[in-house]
Design a protein around this motif. Structure first.
Motif, PDB file in Angstrom:
ATOM      1  N   SER A  86       0.856  -1.188   0.000  1.00 40.23           N
ATOM      2  CA  SER A  86       0.000   0.000   0.000  1.00 40.23           C
ATOM      3  C   SER A  86       0.890   1.235   0.000  1.00 40.23           C
ATOM      4  CB  SER A  86      -0.935   0.015   1.211  1.00 40.23           C
ATOM      5  OG  SER A  86      -0.205   0.160   2.410  1.00 40.23           O
ATOM      6  N   GLU A  87       0.365   2.323  -0.536  1.00 41.51           N
ATOM      7  CA  GLU A  87       1.099   3.581  -0.563  1.00 41.51           C
ATOM      8  C   GLU A  87       0.133   4.730  -0.723  1.00 41.51           C
ATOM      9  OE1 GLU A  87       3.739   3.816  -3.911  1.00 41.51           O
ATOM     10  OE2 GLU A  87       2.238   3.079  -5.325  1.00 41.51           O
ATOM     11  N   THR A  88       0.546   5.899  -0.215  1.00 34.61           N
ATOM     12  CA  THR A  88      -0.207   7.124  -0.404  1.00 34.61           C
ATOM     13  C   THR A  88       0.657   8.117  -1.157  1.00 34.61           C
ATOM     14  OG1 THR A  88      -1.436   6.798   1.657  1.00 34.61           O
ATOM     15  CG2 THR A  88      -1.424   9.013   0.742  1.00 34.61           C
ATOM     16  N   LEU A  89       0.106   8.697  -2.216  1.00 32.58           N
ATOM     17  CA  LEU A  89       0.837   9.644  -3.051  1.00 32.58           C
ATOM     18  C   LEU A  89       0.039  10.933  -3.147  1.00 32.58           C
ATOM     19  CD1 LEU A  89       1.800   7.181  -5.927  1.00 32.58           C
ATOM     20  CD2 LEU A  89       3.275   7.926  -4.052  1.00 32.58           C
ATOM     21  N   ASP A  90       0.688  12.065  -2.916  1.00 29.43           N
ATOM     22  CA  ASP A  90       0.052  13.375  -3.021  1.00 29.43           C
ATOM     23  C   ASP A  90       0.491  14.077  -4.301  1.00 29.43           C
ATOM     24  OD1 ASP A  90      -1.214  13.074  -0.577  1.00 29.43           O
ATOM     25  OD2 ASP A  90       0.485  13.909   0.529  1.00 29.43           O
ATOM     26  N   ASN A  91      -0.270  15.098  -4.678  1.00 29.33           N
ATOM     27  CA  ASN A  91       0.080  15.948  -5.824  1.00 29.33           C
ATOM     28  C   ASN A  91       0.308  15.135  -7.099  1.00 29.33           C
ATOM     29  OD1 ASN A  91       0.055  18.169  -4.085  1.00 29.33           O
ATOM     30  ND2 ASN A  91       2.230  17.952  -3.617  1.00 29.33           N
ATOM     31  N   GLN A  92      -0.628  14.256  -7.391  1.00 26.51           N
ATOM     32  CA  GLN A  92      -0.488  13.379  -8.545  1.00 26.51           C
ATOM     33  C   GLN A  92      -1.437  13.784  -9.673  1.00 26.51           C
ATOM     34  OE1 GLN A  92       1.823  10.548  -8.562  1.00 26.51           O
ATOM     35  NE2 GLN A  92       2.454  11.892  -6.874  1.00 26.51           N
ATOM     36  N   ALA A  93      -0.944  13.706 -10.908  1.00 31.43           N
ATOM     37  CA  ALA A  93      -1.814  13.788 -12.077  1.00 31.43           C
ATOM     38  C   ALA A  93      -2.231  12.356 -12.405  1.00 31.43           C
ATOM     39  CB  ALA A  93      -1.088  14.424 -13.246  1.00 31.43           C
ATOM     40  N   LEU A  94      -3.524  12.086 -12.373  1.00 30.52           N
ATOM     41  CA  LEU A  94      -4.034  10.726 -12.445  1.00 30.52           C
ATOM     42  C   LEU A  94      -4.995  10.559 -13.613  1.00 30.52           C
ATOM     43  CD1 LEU A  94      -4.857  10.546  -8.644  1.00 30.52           C
ATOM     44  CD2 LEU A  94      -2.926   9.398  -9.736  1.00 30.52           C
ATOM     45  N   GLU A  95      -5.059   9.344 -14.125  1.00 33.17           N
ATOM     46  CA  GLU A  95      -6.017   9.017 -15.182  1.00 33.17           C
ATOM     47  C   GLU A  95      -6.972   7.953 -14.656  1.00 33.17           C
ATOM     48  OE1 GLU A  95      -3.927   7.889 -18.701  1.00 33.17           O
ATOM     49  OE2 GLU A  95      -3.498   9.962 -19.260  1.00 33.17           O
ATOM     50  N   ILE A  96      -8.260   8.256 -14.700  1.00 35.94           N
ATOM     51  CA  ILE A  96      -9.297   7.332 -14.261  1.00 35.94           C
ATOM     52  C   ILE A  96      -9.896   6.685 -15.505  1.00 35.94           C
ATOM     53  CG2 ILE A  96     -11.532   7.141 -13.124  1.00 35.94           C
ATOM     54  CD1 ILE A  96     -10.692   9.516 -11.373  1.00 35.94           C
ATOM     55  N   PRO A  97      -9.833   5.355 -15.621  1.00 33.83           N
ATOM     56  CA  PRO A  97     -10.311   4.704 -16.852  1.00 33.83           C
ATOM     57  C   PRO A  97     -11.827   4.691 -16.947  1.00 33.83           C
ATOM     58  CG  PRO A  97      -9.661   3.051 -15.234  1.00 33.83           C
ATOM     59  CD  PRO A  97      -9.299   4.397 -14.644  1.00 33.83           C
ATOM     60  N   LEU A  98     -12.331   4.992 -18.135  1.00 33.04           N
ATOM     61  CA  LEU A  98     -13.771   5.007 -18.377  1.00 33.04           C
ATOM     62  C   LEU A  98     -14.140   4.187 -19.610  1.00 33.04           C
ATOM     63  CD1 LEU A  98     -14.535   8.788 -17.693  1.00 33.04           C
ATOM     64  CD2 LEU A  98     -14.733   6.857 -16.105  1.00 33.04           C
ATOM     65  N   GLY A  99     -13.297   3.250 -19.974  1.00 35.61           N
ATOM     66  CA  GLY A  99     -13.564   2.412 -21.137  1.00 35.61           C
ATOM     67  C   GLY A  99     -12.613   1.244 -21.177  1.00 35.61           C
ATOM     68  N   LYS A 100     -12.898   0.278 -22.052  1.00 33.04           N
ATOM     69  CA  LYS A 100     -12.021  -0.884 -22.199  1.00 33.04           C
ATOM     70  C   LYS A 100     -10.663  -0.433 -22.710  1.00 33.04           C
ATOM     71  CE  LYS A 100     -12.400  -3.705 -25.668  1.00 33.04           C
ATOM     72  NZ  LYS A 100     -12.928  -4.688 -26.653  1.00 33.04           N
ATOM     73  N   ILE A 101      -9.654  -1.247 -22.452  1.00 37.61           N
ATOM     74  CA  ILE A 101      -8.312  -0.894 -22.898  1.00 37.61           C
ATOM     75  C   ILE A 101      -8.111  -1.406 -24.322  1.00 37.61           C
ATOM     76  CG2 ILE A 101      -7.027  -2.954 -22.120  1.00 37.61           C
ATOM     77  CD1 ILE A 101      -4.996  -0.822 -20.891  1.00 37.61           C
ATOM     78  N   GLN A 102      -7.382  -0.628 -25.109  1.00 40.21           N
ATOM     79  CA  GLN A 102      -7.185  -0.968 -26.512  1.00 40.21           C
ATOM     80  C   GLN A 102      -5.833  -0.439 -26.973  1.00 40.21           C
ATOM     81  OE1 GLN A 102     -10.393   1.072 -28.475  1.00 40.21           O
ATOM     82  NE2 GLN A 102      -9.495   3.088 -28.184  1.00 40.21           N
ATOM     83  N   ARG A 103      -5.416  -0.894 -28.129  1.00 40.86           N
ATOM     84  CA  ARG A 103      -4.142  -0.424 -28.689  1.00 40.86           C
ATOM     85  C   ARG A 103      -4.247   1.052 -29.081  1.00 40.86           C
ATOM     86  NH1 ARG A 103       0.148  -3.299 -29.397  1.00 40.86           N
ATOM     87  NH2 ARG A 103       0.072  -5.585 -29.355  1.00 40.86           N
ATOM     88  N   SER A 104      -3.154   1.804 -28.812  1.00 42.91           N
ATOM     89  CA  SER A 104      -3.067   3.202 -29.203  1.00 42.91           C
ATOM     90  C   SER A 104      -1.641   3.465 -29.645  1.00 42.91           C
ATOM     91  CB  SER A 104      -3.436   4.123 -28.035  1.00 42.91           C
ATOM     92  OG  SER A 104      -3.275   5.481 -28.385  1.00 42.91           O
ATOM     93  N   GLY A 105      -1.435   3.597 -30.948  1.00 49.21           N
ATOM     94  CA  GLY A 105      -0.079   3.721 -31.449  1.00 49.21           C
ATOM     95  C   GLY A 105       0.694   2.447 -31.146  1.00 49.21           C
ATOM     96  N   ARG A 106       1.831   2.609 -30.485  1.00 49.71           N
ATOM     97  CA  ARG A 106       2.639   1.452 -30.107  1.00 49.71           C
ATOM     98  C   ARG A 106       2.303   0.947 -28.708  1.00 49.71           C
ATOM     99  NH1 ARG A 106       8.741   3.244 -32.116  1.00 49.71           N
ATOM    100  NH2 ARG A 106       8.223   3.520 -34.330  1.00 49.71           N
ATOM    101  N   GLY A 107       1.371   1.608 -28.033  1.00 48.91           N
ATOM    102  CA  GLY A 107       1.053   1.236 -26.666  1.00 48.91           C
ATOM    103  C   GLY A 107      -0.398   0.849 -26.498  1.00 48.91           C
ATOM    104  N   TRP A 108      -0.874   0.922 -25.262  1.00 49.13           N
ATOM    105  CA  TRP A 108      -2.253   0.585 -24.912  1.00 49.13           C
ATOM    106  C   TRP A 108      -2.826   1.701 -24.059  1.00 49.13           C
ATOM    107  CZ3 TRP A 108      -4.740  -4.091 -26.194  1.00 49.13           C
ATOM    108  CH2 TRP A 108      -3.932  -5.054 -26.799  1.00 49.13           C
TER     109      TRP A 108
END
Length: 265
Positions: A37-59
């Motif tokens: 477990s860990e707590t992190l402050d002052n983070q820019a975060l991404e909350i997923p709202l859809g299935k994961i898929q290929r994007s360019g060379r990544g996902w």
């Protein structure tokens, strides 16, 4: 150099002056073993709202909500003889017990690749299991804070549970707000972020680096910016101004990262 450092840090303090709400904790499934477990402050975060898929060379997920805040992150393991449906049912009930609402949920193959969720989004190989045994759920409470849970049964039979409880930053008279933070060489995500900006919205990208390989932090930062400008192309470059902060903002911004803030006209 000291004066330049003071100016950069003072400017960034203005950009990201925030107050934080407390992070909600969830009681773990009975018999679950805490792995980390860990707590992190002052983070820019991404909350997923859809299935994961290929994007360019990544996902990437089909859609994400970009927020800034504090996150309490926990990873649990449940022994192999526990029914997966029991774990699913417990967390579905617990995460909605206080009136939270589901803003995204998927199960099984509708979530996309478990390997991509584990290794590309959550960056933890322990979450990898079969595509058919996964659950991802995102809930929002009355304070507009979020919880993101991912559950899957690994090949060895044990069940892994990743839970992120996210408390949003509350802006206080800031002219800029943090939009996203990414690895400086994650070009597909950076291009996607810039493409998704509203028409006319400009951002500043603070680029961090560190001394190494006989190269100064400033020189490495300049090289990163040249690569970023080349990677995003002429059209997207018109929406962003990259600023080299070298290693002077590493306590706040990390190393080898680009942190985007919105520019208010």
């Amino acid at each position: 150099m000291i004066r330049v450092k003071q100016v950069i840090l003072a400017c960034f303090a203005l950009f990201v002056s925030y107050a934080f709400a407390d992070i909600t904790h969830v009681e773990a499934y009975r018999g679950a073993q805490l792995v980390k477990s860990e707590t992190l402050d002052n983070q820019a975060l991404e909350i997923p709202l859809g299935k994961i898929q290929r994007s360019g060379r990544g996902w990437e997920p089909e859609s994400v909500l970009r927020v800034s805040g504090s996150v309490f992150r926990s990873l649990y393991k449940v022994e192999r003889n526990v029914p997966l449906e029991s774990v699913f049912a417990y967390y579905k009930s617990t995460l909605l017990a206080d009136g939270q609402k589901v803003i995204f949920q998927c199960e099984s193959r509708s979530c996309g690749s478990s390997n991509a969720w584990a290794n590309n989004f959550f960056n933890n190989y322990l979450l990898y299991g079969a595509d058919s045994t996964q659950l991802l759920m995102v809930v929002q409470d009355s304070h507009d804070d979020y919880q993101v849970i991912y559950i899957n049964r690994r090949g060895a039979g044990d069940i892994m549970i990743r839970l992120d409880s996210i408390a949003l930053m509350v802006a206080q008279d800031a002219e800029f707000e943090v939009a996203a933070q990414m690895a400086v060489n994650d070009f597909p995500r950076i291009r996607r972020f810039l493409r998704d900006l509203p028409n006319g919205q400009r951002v500043v990208g603070f680029v961090t680096s560190e001394r190494g390989g006989g190269e100064s932090a400033i020189a490495q930062g300049d090289r990163y910016i040249d690569a970023l400008i080349s990677a995003v192309g002429d059209q997207l470059s018109q929406q962003v101004r990259f600023i080299n902060v070298a290693d002077m903002g590493r306590d706040l911004l990390g190393k080898h990262r680009v942190s985007f803030v919105y520019v208010t006209p």
